[in-house]
Scaffold this active site. Structure first.
Site, PDB file in Angstrom:
ATOM      1  N   SER A  41     -10.100  18.676   9.722  1.00 16.45           N
ATOM      2  CA  SER A  41      -9.568  19.706  10.606  1.00 16.45           C
ATOM      3  C   SER A  41      -8.442  20.468   9.894  1.00 16.45           C
ATOM      4  O   SER A  41      -8.673  21.096   8.877  1.00 16.45           O
ATOM      5  CB  SER A  41      -9.098  19.077  11.917  1.00 16.45           C
ATOM      6  OG  SER A  41      -8.868  20.063  12.890  1.00 16.45           O
ATOM      7  N   LYS A  88      -1.022  35.244  31.070  1.00 19.89           N
ATOM      8  CA  LYS A  88       0.164  34.473  30.705  1.00 19.89           C
ATOM      9  C   LYS A  88      -0.090  32.982  30.855  1.00 19.89           C
ATOM     10  O   LYS A  88       0.421  32.164  30.093  1.00 19.89           O
ATOM     11  CB  LYS A  88       1.359  34.902  31.573  1.00 19.89           C
ATOM     12  CG  LYS A  88       2.652  34.165  31.247  1.00 19.89           C
ATOM     13  CD  LYS A  88       3.087  34.443  29.813  1.00 19.89           C
ATOM     14  CE  LYS A  88       4.386  33.726  29.480  1.00 19.89           C
ATOM     15  NZ  LYS A  88       4.778  33.938  28.084  1.00 19.89           N
TER      16      LYS A  88
END
Length: 371
Positions: A198, A250
């Site tokens: 990763s 948001k």
């Protein structure tokens, strides 16, 4: 003689007094010893507390020290130590004579060379990554130091990576630190002995060459996010939770509010966008990789990773650096936090307390003997 053996009552009475006096004397001496010991311990704790407060107050983020080890010398010392144990006196003498002759010849060649250039140098950096890539700060300082002394197209930087990945932005910064080396035209090699997956592989793919041990875990080119949601539990207990935002996106998913399908889709879109960025990053730095084949989040062990071009060579870092030491000067470089005064006191506190107690016990034994 009659007083001792002839009267048992007198003997017992006298013996009882001796025992009572001994107990009183012991308790008195033990009380003095205990008071001294407590005084010593309290004094030490007071000094440590004061030092800790001062260290915390004056501590700076730049309080680090650079540690440099020349691996050639360590390897040479190890070899000589082993030879000392396995060679006969005649063999050791012959070998020493041969080494001395070779050293003279090498010095002569260097003296007569038209361009008496220094040997190539290999700088070894370590990155032991956690989920937050906390080691990036030390890596940043090490890279900055190396860039000031490295000679492009001659020297090499080897980064030993061990990481299963973590936060995207943190590992993005770590990979960007390695990009600084490549951008200066300096050869960059990454060695992976255990795992670079990763975010760890995001860093590794920057290198000109990736060297991995046969069973090192590589790949995991994917993105994952997970979080619990307690909204139903809150509703069950008649607890309201409100989120007030300005801006449509948001907040998409939340742990305590009620998640919507629209918020879920936005979150998934963000994950997919991050995945595309990850794939593009790997593809740009390792064009030989079939990115659609390997960017499914799967992992490969070293030998399998070589088959899909995720790594270039199967080898341990120890073997790679041992080979490099034959033609270059190899330096291991790392930055570590400087031990504060409190740390230094903490390291020696046990010895100090032990010495203090030993001294008090010794004084007590001496005083007992004098009495």
């Amino acid at each position: 003689m009659a007083l001792i053996f002839g009267s048992s009552n007198y003997y017992l009475s006298a013996n009882n007094r001796v025992i009572e006096e001994g107990i009183v004397e012991f308790l008195s001496d033990y009380g003095i010893f205990l008071a001294k010991a407590i005084t010593v311990v309290v004094a030490i704790l007071f000094v440590i507390a004061a030092a800790s407060g001062s260290a915390i107050k004056n501590k700076k983020s730049s309080d680090k020290e650079m540690l440099v080890d020349k691996l050639n010398d360590k390897l040479d010392d190890t070899r000589k130590e082993l030879e000392h144990h396995i060679l006969s006196k005649d063999e050791a003498k012959s070998l020493k004579k041969q080494e001395k002759s070779e050293a003279k010849q090498a010095a002569k060649r260097n003296k007569n060379a038209a361009d008496n250039e220094r040997k190539a140098r290999v700088y070894v950096l370590d990155f032991d990554g956690d989920i937050k890539a906390s080691a990036v700060e030390s890596l940043r300082e090490a890279v900055t130091a190396v860039l000031q002394v490295c000679e492009p197209e001659k020297d090499e930087v080897v980064v030993k990576i061990e990481s299963g990945g973590g936060m995207v932005h943190s590992y993005g910064l770590a990979a960007a630190q390695l990009d600084r080396i490549k951008n200066r035209g300096i050869k960059l090699t990454v060695c992976v002995d255990k795992v670079a997956a990763s975010g760890g592989y995001m860093m590794a793919c920057v290198a000109d060459k990736i060297v991995a041990s046969p069973f090192a875990i590589m790949g995991s080119i994917g993105v994952v996010a997970q979080l619990p949601n307690f909204n139903r539990l809150l509703k069950k207990n008649d607890i309201d939770f409100e989120i007030l935002t300005a801006g449509e996106h948001k907040r998409t998913l939340t742990m305590f509010g009620e998640n919507t399908e629209k918020g879920r889709q936005k979150f998934l879109a963000d994950l997919e966008d991050t995945h595309q960025l990850f794939k593009a990053y790997v593809s740009e730095r390792r064009p030989a990789v079939n990115i659609e084949e390997v960017a499914n989040g799967d992992i490969w062990f070293g030998s399998r990773a070589k088959d899909v071009a995720l790594v270039d060579e199967l080898r341990t870092s120890d073997d790679y650096l041992l080979e490099a030491s034959k033609t270059a000067e190899v330096y291991a470089l790392q930055f570590k936090e400087k031990p504060s005064l409190a740390d230094k006191l903490g390291l020696s506190i046990s010895r100090g307390v032990e010495a203090a107690i030993h001294r008090v016990l010794n004084d007590w034994n001496i005083s007992r003997g004098m009495k």
